[in-house]
Scaffold this motif. Structure first.
Motif, PDB file in Angstrom:
ATOM      1  N   PHE A 136       0.816  -1.214   0.000  1.00 10.60           N
ATOM      2  CA  PHE A 136       0.000   0.000   0.000  1.00 10.60           C
ATOM      3  C   PHE A 136       0.854   1.270   0.000  1.00 10.60           C
ATOM      4  N   GLY A 137       2.154   1.110  -0.114  1.00  5.91           N
ATOM      5  CA  GLY A 137       2.986   2.301  -0.153  1.00  5.91           C
ATOM      6  C   GLY A 137       4.455   1.952  -0.280  1.00  5.91           C
ATOM      7  N   HIS A 138       5.253   2.992  -0.349  1.00  5.40           N
ATOM      8  CA  HIS A 138       6.699   2.850  -0.561  1.00  5.40           C
ATOM      9  C   HIS A 138       7.381   3.878   0.314  1.00  5.40           C
ATOM     10  N   TYR A 139       8.481   3.479   0.936  1.00  4.99           N
ATOM     11  CA  TYR A 139       9.175   4.367   1.848  1.00  4.99           C
ATOM     12  C   TYR A 139      10.633   4.472   1.405  1.00  4.99           C
ATOM     13  N   ASP A 140      11.014   5.610   0.834  1.00  8.29           N
ATOM     14  CA  ASP A 140      12.372   5.797   0.323  1.00  8.29           C
ATOM     15  C   ASP A 140      13.388   5.910   1.458  1.00  8.29           C
ATOM     16  N   ALA A 141      14.560   5.305   1.239  1.00  7.90           N
ATOM     17  CA  ALA A 141      15.687   5.403   2.169  1.00  7.90           C
ATOM     18  C   ALA A 141      15.268   5.122   3.613  1.00  7.90           C
ATOM     19  N   TYR A 142      14.511   4.060   3.785  1.00 10.32           N
ATOM     20  CA  TYR A 142      13.927   3.755   5.092  1.00 10.32           C
ATOM     21  C   TYR A 142      14.949   3.165   6.057  1.00 10.32           C
ATOM     22  N   TYR A 143      15.857   2.365   5.525  1.00  8.28           N
ATOM     23  CA  TYR A 143      16.811   1.656   6.381  1.00  8.28           C
ATOM     24  C   TYR A 143      18.127   2.422   6.511  1.00  8.28           C
ATOM     25  N   GLU A 144      18.945   1.997   7.465  1.00  8.14           N
ATOM     26  CA  GLU A 144      20.201   2.699   7.718  1.00  8.14           C
ATOM     27  C   GLU A 144      21.111   2.722   6.496  1.00  8.14           C
ATOM     28  N   ASP A 145      21.041   1.677   5.659  1.00 11.19           N
ATOM     29  CA  ASP A 145      21.871   1.651   4.455  1.00 11.19           C
ATOM     30  C   ASP A 145      21.220   2.381   3.287  1.00 11.19           C
ATOM     31  N   LEU A 146      20.133   3.108   3.578  1.00 10.97           N
ATOM     32  CA  LEU A 146      19.387   3.931   2.621  1.00 10.97           C
ATOM     33  C   LEU A 146      18.608   3.112   1.601  1.00 10.97           C
ATOM     34  N   SER A 147      18.454   1.818   1.818  1.00  7.04           N
ATOM     35  CA  SER A 147      17.603   1.026   0.929  1.00  7.04           C
ATOM     36  C   SER A 147      16.134   1.332   1.217  1.00  7.04           C
ATOM     37  N   ASN A 148      15.302   1.053   0.244  1.00  6.62           N
ATOM     38  CA  ASN A 148      13.890   1.409   0.325  1.00  6.62           C
ATOM     39  C   ASN A 148      13.071   0.292   0.954  1.00  6.62           C
ATOM     40  N   ALA A 149      11.922   0.666   1.493  1.00 11.25           N
ATOM     41  CA  ALA A 149      11.014  -0.307   2.096  1.00 11.25           C
ATOM     42  C   ALA A 149       9.679  -0.291   1.373  1.00 11.25           C
ATOM     43  N   LEU A 150       9.074  -1.462   1.265  1.00  4.17           N
ATOM     44  CA  LEU A 150       7.692  -1.575   0.828  1.00  4.17           C
ATOM     45  C   LEU A 150       6.798  -1.569   2.061  1.00  4.17           C
ATOM     46  N   ARG A 151       5.699  -0.872   1.976  1.00  3.03           N
ATOM     47  CA  ARG A 151       4.696  -0.910   3.041  1.00  3.03           C
ATOM     48  C   ARG A 151       3.653  -1.960   2.660  1.00  3.03           C
ATOM     49  N   MET A 152       3.365  -2.843   3.597  1.00  4.54           N
ATOM     50  CA  MET A 152       2.385  -3.885   3.334  1.00  4.54           C
ATOM     51  C   MET A 152       1.427  -3.965   4.513  1.00  4.54           C
ATOM     52  N   GLN A 153       0.220  -4.400   4.256  1.00  2.00           N
ATOM     53  CA  GLN A 153      -0.757  -4.549   5.326  1.00  2.00           C
ATOM     54  C   GLN A 153      -1.752  -5.641   4.994  1.00  2.00           C
ATOM     55  N   LYS A 154      -2.393  -6.116   6.044  1.00  4.22           N
ATOM     56  CA  LYS A 154      -3.401  -7.174   5.902  1.00  4.22           C
ATOM     57  C   LYS A 154      -4.544  -6.890   6.859  1.00  4.22           C
ATOM     58  N   ARG A 155      -5.752  -7.049   6.376  1.00  6.96           N
ATOM     59  CA  ARG A 155      -6.936  -6.977   7.235  1.00  6.96           C
ATOM     60  C   ARG A 155      -7.083  -8.331   7.906  1.00  6.96           C
ATOM     61  N   ILE A 156      -6.674  -8.431   9.189  1.00 13.77           N
ATOM     62  CA  ILE A 156      -6.684  -9.722   9.864  1.00 13.77           C
ATOM     63  C   ILE A 156      -8.043 -10.063  10.458  1.00 13.77           C
TER      64      ILE A 156
END
Length: 374
Positions: A136-156
């Protein structure tokens, strides 16, 4: 051999730290953070253990863990970290931890489970997708090594209707007292194409809308002041109020401060009348807010933070969506280091909880600023 998932205990911390340092090269959780999670009512730390019997003796080896943050006052949980020992890969450890984490979140009455995953971690992404998690989204430079993160979610916990929501940017408040300006900036950025949110204008809005004093410290923002600031920046704004009396004076004991807050209220009311900013006095219902939202307005709503942090402080948030069980808000304040911008967007709050949160103080004040383009 079999894999068993259990709650972590203090005796596990040394092995947890060792596992963390083995699995991750960056963004490692510290010993102190593990200990904090064990002692927090708003976190859950689960251990995956490989159980083996040798010569009648049961041997337990820690092969993974998952750390959940359970957001107080909301229906949102966050899978903050999941780690599996390199020697235990391919044995179903991650799957067992993920399923146990979902059950833990469900037991705490959560509806949505969110996580971040490195966009290059294809095996993890495939596992999450297999179990129903959606990007559901993208997070640039999220980690300490500046790699990007994917945002994911689930309706549990499944609901009967799809969520109705609006595309709304998230803006973090820059100070402890500018939740109102940051919330207003989110609405303006969504509605007014020419508006560019920046930290200087956040402070300028606060200067225009502040009540000057509150119960302690800097004053917050008055709904009429926020509406006037919104009109000045190109939006159509109106104020909903449940009370005609001066706002926020109940908690002010000093006579001079009380007088100033009262005079500021009167000045805002006169300016709204002069500049034709409508003020509607009535006891607004959740249905009223959702009807306005469906009509294209973006409501900025004052809530009490008591159910979120126990402090009974006034706080502005933005209505960003709803479904048949939850109200979703954009909260400009990541209230702790455990929260990220992901946690503050489309935060699910049960309808019955939201109705209680949207009444502030002894007078049960209800107020909102509705932004629109027409």
């Amino acid at each position: 051999m079999k894999i068993v998932v259990r709650n972590a205990v203090s005796q596990d911390i040394a092995e947890l730290v060792q596992l963390e340092n083995t699995v991750f090269k960056t963004d490692r959780i510290s010993r102190r953070s593990f200990r904090h999670a064990l002692n927090s009512d708003n976190s859950a730390l689960l251990m995956a253990c490989e159980i083996e019997e040798r010569d009648g003796t049961v041997i337990e080896s820690i092969v993974g863990y998952s750390l959940l943050h359970l957001h107080q006052g909301t229906r949102l949980a966050r899978l903050y970290s999941l780690a599996v020992s390199h020697l235990a890969r391919g044995k179903g450890v991650a799957q067992a931890l993920l399923q146990a984490s979902e059950q833990e979140a469900l037991s705490k009455n959560k509806i949505v489970l969110r996580l971040e995953v490195n966009e290059h971690n294809i095996p993890a992404i495939k596992l999450y997708e297999k179990f129903g998690y959606r990007k559901f989204g993208h997070y640039d430079a999220y980690y300490e090594d500046l790699s990007n993160a994917l945002r994911m979610q689930k309706r549990i916990r499944h609901l009967s209707q799809e969520r109705v929501s609006v595309a709304l940017p998230w803006i973090q408040q820059g100070t402890p007292f500018t939740c109102g300006p940051a919330s207003l900036q989110m609405g303006l950025a969504a509605l007014v194409k020419s508006y560019m949110a920046d930290p200087d204008d956040e402070l300028q809005i606060w200067r225009e809308a502040t009540t000057i004093f509150m119960t302690s410290g800097h004053g917050g923002c008055h709904p009429m002041g926020l509406a006037l600031a919104a009109k000045k920046r190109g939006a159509v704004a109106q104020v909903w109020l449940s009370d005609k009396s001066p706002l926020f004076v109940d908690g002010v004991r000093d006579a001079l401060k009380k007088d100033i807050v009262t005079r500021v209220h009167s000045m805002f009311a006169k300016e709204c009348d002069d500049k034709q900013v409508p003020i509607r006095y009535f006891a607004m219902t959740l249905s009223d807010l959702l009807m306005a939202f469906d009509g294209g307005a973006i409501p900025i709503i004052l809530i009490s933070t008591y159910r979120m942090d126990g402090k009974k402080a006034p706080h502005w948030v933005v209505l960003s969506g709803y479904d048949d069980q939850c109200i979703y808000v954009h909260d400009p304040d990541p209230s702790s280091n455990e929260h990220s911008s992901v946690d503050c967007q489309y935060v699910p709050i049960a309808r019955e909880d939201f109705e209680k949160m949207s009444r502030f103080g002894q007078t049960r004040l209800q107020t909102a600023v509705l932004l629109s383009t027409t």
